[in-house]
Design a protein around this motif. Structure first.
Motif, short mmCIF file in Angstrom:
data_model
loop_
_atom_site.label_atom_id
_atom_site.label_comp_id
_atom_site.label_asym_id
_atom_site.label_seq_id
_atom_site.Cartn_x
_atom_site.Cartn_y
_atom_site.Cartn_z
N MET A 258 12.31 50.22 45.55
CA MET A 258 13.21 48.98 46.05
C MET A 258 14.75 49.54 46.18
SD MET A 258 11.77 45.48 44.16
CE MET A 258 11.67 46.13 42.51
N ASP A 259 15.51 49.51 47.25
CA ASP A 259 16.76 49.78 47.24
C ASP A 259 17.43 48.91 47.09
OD1 ASP A 259 18.87 51.47 47.64
OD2 ASP A 259 18.91 51.73 49.75
N LEU A 260 18.25 48.65 46.19
CA LEU A 260 19.24 47.24 45.84
C LEU A 260 20.60 47.25 46.18
CD1 LEU A 260 17.60 46.50 42.47
CD2 LEU A 260 16.56 45.42 44.64
N ASP A 261 21.13 48.58 46.28
CA ASP A 261 22.56 48.59 46.38
C ASP A 261 23.18 48.70 47.85
OD1 ASP A 261 21.66 51.14 47.41
OD2 ASP A 261 22.50 52.43 45.60
N HIS A 262 22.24 48.26 48.81
CA HIS A 262 22.85 48.01 49.99
C HIS A 262 23.45 49.15 50.79
CE1 HIS A 262 22.79 43.58 49.35
NE2 HIS A 262 21.53 43.77 49.22
N ASP A 263 23.37 50.53 50.22
CA ASP A 263 24.31 51.49 50.87
C ASP A 263 23.27 52.34 52.22
OD1 ASP A 263 22.07 53.01 49.58
OD2 ASP A 263 23.28 54.37 48.34
N VAL B 57 10.70 47.76 54.95
CA VAL B 57 10.83 46.31 55.40
C VAL B 57 11.97 45.65 54.60
CG1 VAL B 57 9.04 45.96 53.45
CG2 VAL B 57 9.15 44.15 55.45
N PRO B 58 12.49 44.46 55.29
CA PRO B 58 13.41 43.70 54.61
C PRO B 58 12.77 42.78 53.43
CG PRO B 58 13.60 43.72 57.00
CD PRO B 58 12.57 44.50 56.62
N ALA B 59 13.56 42.50 52.43
CA ALA B 59 12.87 41.48 51.46
C ALA B 59 14.08 40.56 51.00
CB ALA B 59 12.69 42.34 50.11
N ARG B 60 13.53 39.60 50.58
CA ARG B 60 14.57 38.46 49.93
C ARG B 60 14.83 38.76 48.59
NH1 ARG B 60 10.36 35.76 52.90
NH2 ARG B 60 10.97 35.01 54.89
N ALA B 61 15.54 37.90 47.78
CA ALA B 61 15.87 38.07 46.57
C ALA B 61 14.63 37.84 45.53
CB ALA B 61 17.07 37.07 46.02
N ASN B 62 13.85 37.16 46.03
CA ASN B 62 12.69 36.93 45.12
C ASN B 62 11.43 38.16 45.48
OD1 ASN B 62 11.41 36.32 47.60
ND2 ASN B 62 10.92 34.19 46.96
N HIS B 63 11.92 38.91 46.16
CA HIS B 63 11.00 40.17 46.55
C HIS B 63 9.96 39.77 47.57
CE1 HIS B 63 13.09 42.26 43.26
NE2 HIS B 63 12.77 41.32 42.67
N SER B 64 10.09 38.72 48.23
CA SER B 64 9.02 38.38 49.44
C SER B 64 9.50 39.13 50.48
CB SER B 64 9.02 37.08 49.46
OG SER B 64 10.08 36.38 49.99
N GLU B 65 8.70 39.72 51.33
CA GLU B 65 8.99 40.55 52.24
C GLU B 65 8.86 39.86 53.63
OE1 GLU B 65 6.36 43.93 52.27
OE2 GLU B 65 7.26 44.61 50.62
N PHE B 66 9.97 40.14 54.71
CA PHE B 66 10.11 39.27 55.74
C PHE B 66 10.66 40.14 57.01
CE2 PHE B 66 14.29 39.06 54.15
CZ PHE B 66 15.26 38.77 55.37
N ASP C 271 19.52 38.34 61.71
CA ASP C 271 19.75 37.52 60.69
C ASP C 271 19.71 37.82 59.32
OD1 ASP C 271 20.13 35.26 59.27
OD2 ASP C 271 18.50 34.01 59.93
N LEU C 272 21.08 37.92 58.78
CA LEU C 272 21.09 38.55 57.05
C LEU C 272 21.13 37.41 56.25
CD1 LEU C 272 23.29 41.37 57.60
CD2 LEU C 272 20.66 41.45 58.23
N SER C 273 20.84 36.07 56.51
CA SER C 273 21.08 35.21 55.64
C SER C 273 19.95 35.16 54.55
CB SER C 273 20.93 33.82 56.25
OG SER C 273 19.61 33.76 56.82
N GLN C 274 19.05 35.57 54.67
CA GLN C 274 17.75 35.77 53.78
C GLN C 274 17.85 37.34 53.00
OE1 GLN C 274 14.15 34.02 54.63
NE2 GLN C 274 15.04 33.46 56.55
N TYR C 275 18.36 38.15 53.59
CA TYR C 275 18.23 39.66 53.25
C TYR C 275 19.01 39.72 51.99
CZ TYR C 275 19.44 44.67 53.26
OH TYR C 275 19.39 45.78 52.94
N ASP C 276 18.04 40.48 51.13
CA ASP C 276 18.84 40.70 49.92
C ASP C 276 18.75 42.30 49.55
OD1 ASP C 276 19.51 39.82 47.16
OD2 ASP C 276 18.07 41.21 46.54
N HIS C 277 17.53 42.90 49.73
CA HIS C 277 17.27 44.34 49.58
C HIS C 277 16.35 44.87 50.44
CE1 HIS C 277 14.40 42.52 46.81
NE2 HIS C 277 13.74 43.68 46.95
#
Length: 539
Positions: free
Chosen positions: A193-198, A216-225, A175-181
């Protein structure tokens, strides 16, 4: 969207996140059968029982996300906006209803109608009445989908990497709905933080030896999940380049006497490339390694004891070869016993009241205005630190739970205050430390309990947040013009901000809201618009 048939008893909860950019007359959020309809009526949260339409509070601000909820315990119907009570509770008498669950549109027979003019997300339906705390918890808990999984594909577990550069590669699935970086941790270093999704991140200047990499995956607010991944690997010198770099400390000079913050500087070179330079004082690293010339690092000598110390610098090349410079001896002299350098504590002072001050305001004449919880404005005092004297300067308004700042002319402005718990007052009070006199200014448009007052570059004062009464926040900012003695409401900028909003003026004149919300934003008072900035690392 039409879902399954749902049976709702007299007690139930309906909730969703909504973005309502256009605001039309009748917009369905959630509908169960014909007699359980939660909708926005020209932006106002409303519930239809089939026989009556029960509206709550005022219209919500359009153009931004809001969490809306309706809760019935069988006898009382309550509405919540962004976790706070919205409008007055309504008395109801409902029976059990079984019908099709529909989101985003009403339904009459086979015909859809009353479409929602915006976006709906995170819909939840409960067959019980949730308490307010449960509504707030659900509001901040995303609806779960397939697990979000990060997989580290390189370096492989147990691998040996040659050289000082480590290329980490990864993939994220589920589920990538919350995934940002992605957040990456190498050993005990701070997060990268790797922000460019490459799917690739390069670590430079990695020392020889064993390492652990965690992603670890992170949301846009930088919280990890989601599901993290960890690999262990080693690095070794690349035999293709056996020549170490050269390095020397060029500042400070040998036998120098240092104080305060000094700049450490080195010269380093290599036949291929220098990956990084690390400074040491007495064998302890000073900050992080510098990975780009000029090779410098600030050193606060106050962190070391007065006396002799040894400084060295180590260079590492891209093949992971290392060389450490000759040591340079220096002397630190910060005069720790001199109060002019490090300050000093004075004696414990007697306090004039049993209650400590809740509010303290430094005045332009170096005195401190203060007032406490129990006596509000009646117990306001002016403290002179030079003499230790306390002078009573009472005012009629109860200033407990007020906001305050300083006007351009040096007077203090105190806005809002205390009528009862979570119930504010609209009072505006000005204090002149020279005359020691209070004066009442124009009342605010809204009562405020624990607002934030911010002085703007043009001398006006911005009031944000606070509570009007329990369950009703003062969501509309307003601006005070001291020249005209007038408050102007910024109605287009209406949005919920928690109490104690952290507001700071930026160089461009906009006001930065740094919290307590995790989502930070800027307010342009001229256009009355909020712009999201990003998620705070502090939650």
């Amino acid at each position: 969207m039409r879902g399954p048939s749902v049976a709702l008893g007299p007690a139930f909860t309906l909730m969703a996140w909504v973005l309502n950019p256009t605001r039309t007359a009748y917009e369905t959020v959630i509908m169960v059968g014909r007699n359980r309809v939660f909708y926005l009526r020209s932006g106002r949260p409303t519930f239809s029982t089939g026989n009556a339409d029960l509206a709550f509070g005022s219209a919500i601000a359009d153009g931004m996300w809001h969490h809306v909820a309706i809760v019935s315990d069988g006898a009382t119907l309550r509405a919540y906006l962004n976790g706070a009570a919205w409008g007055a509770p309504r008395t109801i008498a409902l029976d059990t209803m079984t019908g099709t669950l529909q989101v985003g549109a009403g339904n009459r027979g086979s015909r859809n109608m009353n479409y929602f003019a915006g976006t709906i997300d995170e819909v939840r339906v409960y067959n019980r009445a949730l308490a307010q705390g449960e509504v707030q918890a659900a509001m901040n808990l995303p609806v779960s989908g397939p697990p979000t999984v990060l997989t580290l594909t390189a370096p492989a577990n147990g691998a040996t990497v040659l050289g000082a550069t480590v290329a980490a590669t990864y993939s994220v699935s589920g589920d990538l709905s919350q995934y940002d970086h992605v957040h990456l941790y190498l050993d005990n270093d701070s997060v990268r933080m790797d922000l460019d999704h490459d799917g690739v991140y390069q670590f430079a200047n990695v020392p020889v030896g064993p390492h652990t990499l965690r992603g670890v995956p992170a949301r846009a607010n930088h919280s990890e999940f989601g599901t993290a991944a960890t690999v262990s690997f080693s690095t070794a010198v690349d035999p293709a380049d056996p020549t170490p770099p050269t390095v020397a400390l060029v500042s400070p000079l040998a036998d120098a006497t240092l104080s305060g913050v000094v700049t450490l500087q080195a010269e380093a070179s290599d036949d291929v490339a220098v990956a990084g330079v690390q400074f040491f004082v007495d064998g302890v690293a000073v900050g992080s390694a510098d990975t780009a010339a000029p090779w410098t690092a600030p050193w606060n000598t106050a962190s070391a004891s007065d006396g002799p110390h040894t400084i060295t610098v180590r260079a590492r090349d891209t093949a992971a070869n290392e060389r450490t410079s000759a040591a340079v001896n220096v002397t630190v002299a910060n005069a720790p016993s001199n109060p002019a350098v490090v300050g000093q504590w004075g004696p414990v002072l007697p306090w004039p009241t049993a209650a400590p001050p809740v509010h303290t305001l430094l005045q332009r004449n170096a005195q401190v205005l203060m007032f406490d919880e129990h006596t509000g404005g009646a117990g306001a005092r002016l403290w002179n630190p030079a003499t230790g004297a306390f002078t009573s300067v009472p005012t009629n308004s109860n200033l407990f739970c007020a906001g305050h700042t300083v006007l351009a002319d040096g007077r203090s402005i105190v806005i809002g205050g205390h009528a009862d718990a979570y119930r504010g007052i609209p009072d505006t009070n000005l204090f002149d430390p020279i005359t020691r006199a209070w004066s009442r200014a124009a009342d605010m448009n809204f009562a405020r309990w624990y607002p934030t007052a911010t002085t703007l570059p043009d001398g006006r004062v911005l009031a944000t947040s606070g509570f009007i009464r329990p369950g009703q926040a003062a969501d509309t900012p307003e601006i005070y013009d001291p020249n005209a003695n007038r408050w102007t409401a910024l109605t287009a900028a209406t949005r919920f901000n928690p109490m104690y909003s952290f507001m700071f003026v930026l160089p461009d004149g906009t006001v930065f809201n740094a919290g307590p919300d995790v989502q930070t934003r800027r307010l342009d008072v001229a256009t009355q618009t909020w712009t999201d900035v990003g998620g705070s690392f502090i939650t």
